[in-house]
Design a protein around this motif. Sequence first.
Motif, mmCIF file in Angstrom:
data_model
loop_
_atom_site.group_PDB
_atom_site.id
_atom_site.type_symbol
_atom_site.label_atom_id
_atom_site.label_comp_id
_atom_site.label_asym_id
_atom_site.label_seq_id
_atom_site.Cartn_x
_atom_site.Cartn_y
_atom_site.Cartn_z
ATOM 1 N N LEU A 142 0.833 -1.199 0.000
ATOM 2 C CA LEU A 142 0.000 0.000 0.000
ATOM 3 C C LEU A 142 0.872 1.254 0.000
ATOM 4 N N ARG A 143 1.968 1.220 0.757
ATOM 5 C CA ARG A 143 2.873 2.366 0.788
ATOM 6 C C ARG A 143 3.496 2.589 -0.598
ATOM 7 N N ALA A 144 3.866 1.493 -1.275
ATOM 8 C CA ALA A 144 4.448 1.620 -2.617
ATOM 9 C C ALA A 144 3.436 2.186 -3.605
ATOM 10 N N TRP A 145 2.174 1.775 -3.497
ATOM 11 C CA TRP A 145 1.144 2.344 -4.369
ATOM 12 C C TRP A 145 1.033 3.850 -4.142
ATOM 13 N N ASP A 146 1.061 4.271 -2.893
ATOM 14 C CA ASP A 146 0.957 5.703 -2.594
ATOM 15 C C ASP A 146 2.141 6.473 -3.184
ATOM 16 N N GLU A 147 3.336 5.880 -3.149
ATOM 17 C CA GLU A 147 4.521 6.543 -3.692
ATOM 18 C C GLU A 147 4.505 6.570 -5.215
ATOM 19 N N ALA A 148 3.754 5.652 -5.828
ATOM 20 C CA ALA A 148 3.714 5.572 -7.293
ATOM 21 C C ALA A 148 2.654 6.477 -7.921
ATOM 22 N N GLU A 149 1.886 7.212 -7.118
ATOM 23 C CA GLU A 149 0.848 8.090 -7.658
ATOM 24 C C GLU A 149 1.439 9.081 -8.686
ATOM 25 N N PRO A 150 0.656 9.453 -9.711
ATOM 26 C CA PRO A 150 -0.734 9.051 -10.014
ATOM 27 C C PRO A 150 -0.782 7.678 -10.674
ATOM 28 N N LEU A 151 -1.871 6.935 -10.405
ATOM 29 C CA LEU A 151 -2.020 5.577 -10.887
ATOM 30 C C LEU A 151 -3.003 5.517 -12.040
ATOM 31 N N THR A 152 -2.774 4.552 -12.927
ATOM 32 C CA THR A 152 -3.753 4.283 -13.976
ATOM 33 C C THR A 152 -4.958 3.578 -13.372
ATOM 34 N N GLY A 153 -6.006 3.373 -14.183
ATOM 35 C CA GLY A 153 -7.202 2.691 -13.695
ATOM 36 C C GLY A 153 -6.895 1.284 -13.236
ATOM 37 N N ASP A 154 -6.095 0.519 -14.013
ATOM 38 C CA ASP A 154 -5.755 -0.849 -13.612
ATOM 39 C C ASP A 154 -4.920 -0.850 -12.340
ATOM 40 N N GLN A 155 -4.016 0.093 -12.213
ATOM 41 C CA GLN A 155 -3.193 0.157 -11.000
ATOM 42 C C GLN A 155 -4.039 0.525 -9.783
ATOM 43 N N ARG A 156 -5.006 1.388 -9.959
ATOM 44 C CA ARG A 156 -5.910 1.710 -8.858
ATOM 45 C C ARG A 156 -6.701 0.471 -8.440
ATOM 46 N N ALA A 157 -7.056 -0.356 -9.424
ATOM 47 C CA ALA A 157 -7.773 -1.589 -9.109
ATOM 48 C C ALA A 157 -6.888 -2.549 -8.322
ATOM 49 N N ARG A 158 -5.602 -2.625 -8.676
ATOM 50 C CA ARG A 158 -4.688 -3.491 -7.921
ATOM 51 C C ARG A 158 -4.469 -2.948 -6.508
ATOM 52 N N ARG A 159 -4.553 -1.640 -6.374
ATOM 53 C CA ARG A 159 -4.485 -1.073 -5.021
ATOM 54 C C ARG A 159 -5.697 -1.531 -4.199
ATOM 55 N N VAL A 160 -6.863 -1.646 -4.858
ATOM 56 C CA VAL A 160 -8.050 -2.187 -4.181
ATOM 57 C C VAL A 160 -7.776 -3.605 -3.685
ATOM 58 N N LEU A 161 -7.113 -4.434 -4.534
ATOM 59 C CA LEU A 161 -6.779 -5.796 -4.112
ATOM 60 C C LEU A 161 -5.847 -5.793 -2.899
ATOM 61 N N THR A 162 -4.965 -4.802 -2.832
ATOM 62 C CA THR A 162 -4.067 -4.690 -1.691
ATOM 63 C C THR A 162 -4.856 -4.406 -0.418
ATOM 64 N N LEU A 163 -5.815 -3.501 -0.493
ATOM 65 C CA LEU A 163 -6.652 -3.211 0.669
ATOM 66 C C LEU A 163 -7.461 -4.438 1.086
ATOM 67 N N LEU A 164 -7.926 -5.211 0.100
ATOM 68 C CA LEU A 164 -8.652 -6.440 0.435
ATOM 69 C C LEU A 164 -7.737 -7.436 1.141
ATOM 70 N N ALA A 165 -6.475 -7.521 0.710
ATOM 71 C CA ALA A 165 -5.526 -8.422 1.372
ATOM 72 C C ALA A 165 -5.305 -7.992 2.826
ATOM 73 N N ILE A 166 -5.194 -6.687 3.060
ATOM 74 C CA ILE A 166 -5.048 -6.181 4.429
ATOM 75 C C ILE A 166 -6.282 -6.562 5.251
ATOM 76 N N GLY A 167 -7.460 -6.380 4.672
ATOM 77 C CA GLY A 167 -8.689 -6.725 5.382
ATOM 78 C C GLY A 167 -8.766 -8.200 5.722
ATOM 79 N N ASP A 168 -8.375 -9.066 4.775
ATOM 80 C CA ASP A 168 -8.415 -10.508 5.024
ATOM 81 C C ASP A 168 -7.477 -10.900 6.171
ATOM 82 N N CYS A 169 -6.252 -10.378 6.129
ATOM 83 C CA CYS A 169 -5.279 -10.715 7.177
ATOM 84 C C CYS A 169 -5.744 -10.200 8.535
#
Length: 560
Positions: A142-169
Amino acid sequence: MWVLVRITLLRPLARLDPLGWGPRLAEALVTRSQVVSGLPGGTARRRAAAEEAVALCRRLVAERPEQTRTALARALVARAGVPDVRPTAAVIAELTEAIGYVEQASDRPGLVALATARMLLARNRSHLGQVNPALASARLALRAWDEAEPLTGDQRARRVLTLLAIGDCAATLERHDEALDARRRARDAYLGLPWRYRFRWKAAGASTAVDLAHSMSVAGRYRDALDLLAASAADLEVLRSITPVPGHRVSADALLAEAYCRQALGEVEAAERAAAEAVGHLRPWVDQTPGVRGDGLAGALRAHGLLLLEADRPGEGVARLAEAVEVAREGGGIELARSLASLVTARMTAGAWEDLEPLLEEFLPLCRRWADDLPEVFRPLLVQSLCAVTVMSAFKRGDEDPPPPGTRIAGTTGTAAGREAVELARSLVAGQPAYRALLSAALFGLDRALTRSGDVAGAAEALRECVGLRRELADEDPAHRADLSRALGNLGNRLDALGRLDEAYDAHRESVEQARAVDGGLPHAEMAVALRNLATSLSALGRPDEAGRALAEADRLVNT
């Protein structure tokens, strides 16, 4: 189609000038590996493109490592992202290699590769039960996604998957507030995507809704969770038609969330139907994806079995739980331990003592093996397994007496298991007061083991601590009054045996008072036991009239 034409054109050019055209071909192959298709052979084509990209980039790195390491990292990440039957450990090694190439990156391509690799690493480590390392990896992603801003639409979607992984753990570690926050952020981020990306990442969108509903239900927001699941039903139907395997998996998760909510709302029959439907969604796909093959189906079977037991269908319920154990053995870890815990409790309730020891011989070592690596999950389960051993050592088995004191069950004695359970539960309570009920149960079991071994004074001390905990719990929630009444009754009996008659009377009197205050009343047989204990105590104190009245009330209860 355009990416296929591009690959076809670039291949001969890359052969002529690998360093000039090779990186462009690798990028096109990576893009091809990410194109999800519901057509037959789509996954195989994605895998082939990713493997070609990895092989090409390894050759490029050998020639010009500094300029092409990011490309190799991207290719490795692409291959790890394709659904595969490779061992999870091999995928983790590949992702770890990729992270090594871009860990110090500051450019956007490197940061995106790093974020994606860490996100996939989190998901794969979670599958192996390495939940704490998985959570740390997802947070770094998640920190790497924030440092990589601005993100494309697909990259924003992968950031969503990262948040879901945090939620699952976080949910696995029972950090429910953190899980709810991560899943709410994931849902908001998905809804903020342009519509074409929402459609492309519909599976992720469905997961955001279902996972958020799970967290809402844990927080007691059952109606809100059911509303969210109902609003997601159409998306789930579309997902099942486009990508059947993930579609049915997420649909099963949705049904299990619904079952949990309906059970909490007292709609047990509706909950049981939802859980049965979840099992039906997973069975056809059990051999087609690692995410379903073990834990997914086992968890659904366990949920259905417990609901069948609650619906007073014990035969079917125990059969479901036994099947859950068999399915969970393939993956081991958390779901196997939880399935064993449920089956042990069900067989104990049914008095199937002869089936218990083999289960405990599997359950107890499993919990010990994982107790240090994943204490949040396995230490409470270890307490449960030790308490089960204590119960086996102290209770009658049908028409047979309990085994002699000191008999070893699943490698330990009832007294040793009871003491270990209490000490472990005390350590849990020190970190989280929510485990007080677990500690009180361990103390209640230790009482019987100590009494049978002849240590009545030690049993009384265990019960005093148990009563103190249950009194606190009953003050906070009257549902604990029945357990408090039972502990007080046992304490009174131990004090009677020690000749401390006044203290025994106080315990029995309060036991009856708490029993009378139980919402809906205790079963007549239990209430009668409490009254007879009080009558015995009154007689010992020379108060025969009061003792007679207590006995008469007990007799009336038994005869009604």
